[in-house]
Design an enzyme around this catalytic site. Structure first.
Site, short mmCIF file in Angstrom:
data_model
loop_
_atom_site.label_atom_id
_atom_site.label_comp_id
_atom_site.label_asym_id
_atom_site.label_seq_id
_atom_site.Cartn_x
_atom_site.Cartn_y
_atom_site.Cartn_z
N CYS A 4 6.91 0.07 -5.71
CA CYS A 4 6.49 -0.70 -4.55
C CYS A 4 6.78 -2.17 -4.83
O CYS A 4 6.29 -2.74 -5.81
CB CYS A 4 5.00 -0.50 -4.26
SG CYS A 4 4.37 -1.66 -3.03
N ASP A 30 7.46 -15.99 2.00
CA ASP A 30 8.42 -14.96 2.43
C ASP A 30 9.84 -15.39 2.04
O ASP A 30 10.21 -16.55 2.19
CB ASP A 30 8.32 -14.77 3.96
CG ASP A 30 8.96 -13.46 4.40
OD1 ASP A 30 8.23 -12.57 4.85
OD2 ASP A 30 10.20 -13.32 4.28
N HIS A 98 3.46 -1.87 1.76
CA HIS A 98 2.26 -2.35 1.05
C HIS A 98 1.67 -3.36 2.03
O HIS A 98 2.35 -4.34 2.37
CB HIS A 98 2.66 -2.99 -0.28
CG HIS A 98 1.53 -3.55 -1.10
ND1 HIS A 98 1.38 -3.25 -2.44
CD2 HIS A 98 0.54 -4.41 -0.80
CE1 HIS A 98 0.32 -3.90 -2.90
NE2 HIS A 98 -0.20 -4.64 -1.93
N HIS A 100 0.43 -6.16 4.32
CA HIS A 100 0.58 -7.62 4.16
C HIS A 100 0.35 -8.28 5.50
O HIS A 100 0.65 -7.70 6.55
CB HIS A 100 1.96 -7.98 3.60
CG HIS A 100 3.09 -7.34 4.33
ND1 HIS A 100 3.47 -6.03 4.10
CD2 HIS A 100 3.93 -7.81 5.29
CE1 HIS A 100 4.49 -5.74 4.89
NE2 HIS A 100 4.79 -6.80 5.63
N HIS A 102 1.35 -11.65 7.59
CA HIS A 102 2.21 -12.83 7.68
C HIS A 102 1.37 -14.00 8.20
O HIS A 102 0.66 -13.85 9.21
CB HIS A 102 3.35 -12.59 8.69
CG HIS A 102 4.28 -11.46 8.34
ND1 HIS A 102 5.55 -11.66 7.85
CD2 HIS A 102 4.13 -10.11 8.43
CE1 HIS A 102 6.15 -10.50 7.67
NE2 HIS A 102 5.32 -9.53 8.01
P1 AMP Z 1 7.40 -6.53 7.29
O1 AMP Z 1 8.73 -6.48 7.99
O2 AMP Z 1 6.25 -6.89 8.16
O3 AMP Z 1 7.14 -5.29 6.46
O4 AMP Z 1 7.51 -7.76 6.28
C1 AMP Z 1 8.12 -7.67 5.04
C2 AMP Z 1 8.48 -9.08 4.68
O5 AMP Z 1 8.73 -9.13 3.30
C3 AMP Z 1 9.73 -9.62 5.37
O6 AMP Z 1 9.38 -10.77 6.15
C4 AMP Z 1 10.66 -9.96 4.22
O7 AMP Z 1 11.40 -11.12 4.44
C5 AMP Z 1 9.69 -10.11 3.07
N1 AMP Z 1 10.23 -9.89 1.74
C6 AMP Z 1 11.03 -8.85 1.33
N2 AMP Z 1 11.30 -8.97 0.02
C7 AMP Z 1 10.65 -10.08 -0.42
C8 AMP Z 1 10.53 -10.73 -1.68
N3 AMP Z 1 11.13 -10.25 -2.79
N4 AMP Z 1 9.82 -11.87 -1.76
C9 AMP Z 1 9.22 -12.37 -0.65
N5 AMP Z 1 9.26 -11.80 0.55
C10 AMP Z 1 9.98 -10.67 0.68
ZN ZN Z 2 2.19 -1.63 -3.43
#
Ligand code: AMP
Ligand code: ZN
Length: 114
Positions: A4, A30, A98, A100, A102
């Site tokens: 994950c 992000d 996982h 989250h 925003h």
């Molecule tokens: P969601 O689309 O709501 O699942 O959001 C996932 C978010 O994670 C997206 O906005 C991606 O840009 C962000 N994301 C993916 N990989 C990483 C990373 N390694 N570091 C920071 N943000 C990430």
């Molecule tokens: Zn996780």
């Protein structure tokens, strides 16, 4: 949880630009910001999505919610306002499984979202 991405970020195995951290939660920037300020707030324990929010310790959920105005204030977006988003599942546009939240700010948001 093995494999994950956000568990790996929470443990420090994968680096992130931290905005706030406590024993139970982490906020990090992000990688593809959708606003001038865009951080993701996560519990360090693995919860897949909003559908499993009942599995999260309510104290940790409270900590996540209370971190929002704190992070907003520290980053100068509290007064003008901001948006908090949770994408859940396929139709919700969730890409990392996982949970989250925003936190987006620094520009005027549109409604309705796409
Ligand atoms: P969601 O689309 O709501 O699942 O959001 C996932 C978010 O994670 C997206 O906005 C991606 O840009 C962000 N994301 C993916 N990989 C990483 C990373 N390694 N570091 C920071 N943000 C990430
Ligand atoms: Zn996780």
């Amino acid at each position: 949880m093995e494999n994950c991405l956000f568990c790996k970020i929470a443990s420090g195995e994968i680096q992130s630009k931290k905005a706030y951290e406590s024993k139970n939660i982490l906020a990090f920037h992000d990688i593809t910001p959708q606003a001038p300020f865009h951080v993701l707030i996560i519990p360090k324990t693995h919860i897949s999505s909003m559908n499993q929010i009942g599995d999260l310790d309510p104290e940790i959920l409270k900590e996540i919610l209370q971190s929002i105005p704190k992070i907003a204030d520290e980053n100068g977006i509290a007064e003008k306002g901001y948006r908090v988003v949770n994408n859940c599942g396929n139709f919700g546009g969730q890409t990392v499984n996982h949970i989250h939240f925003h936190l987006l700010g620094g520009r005027h948001m549109k409604w309705p979202p796409g």
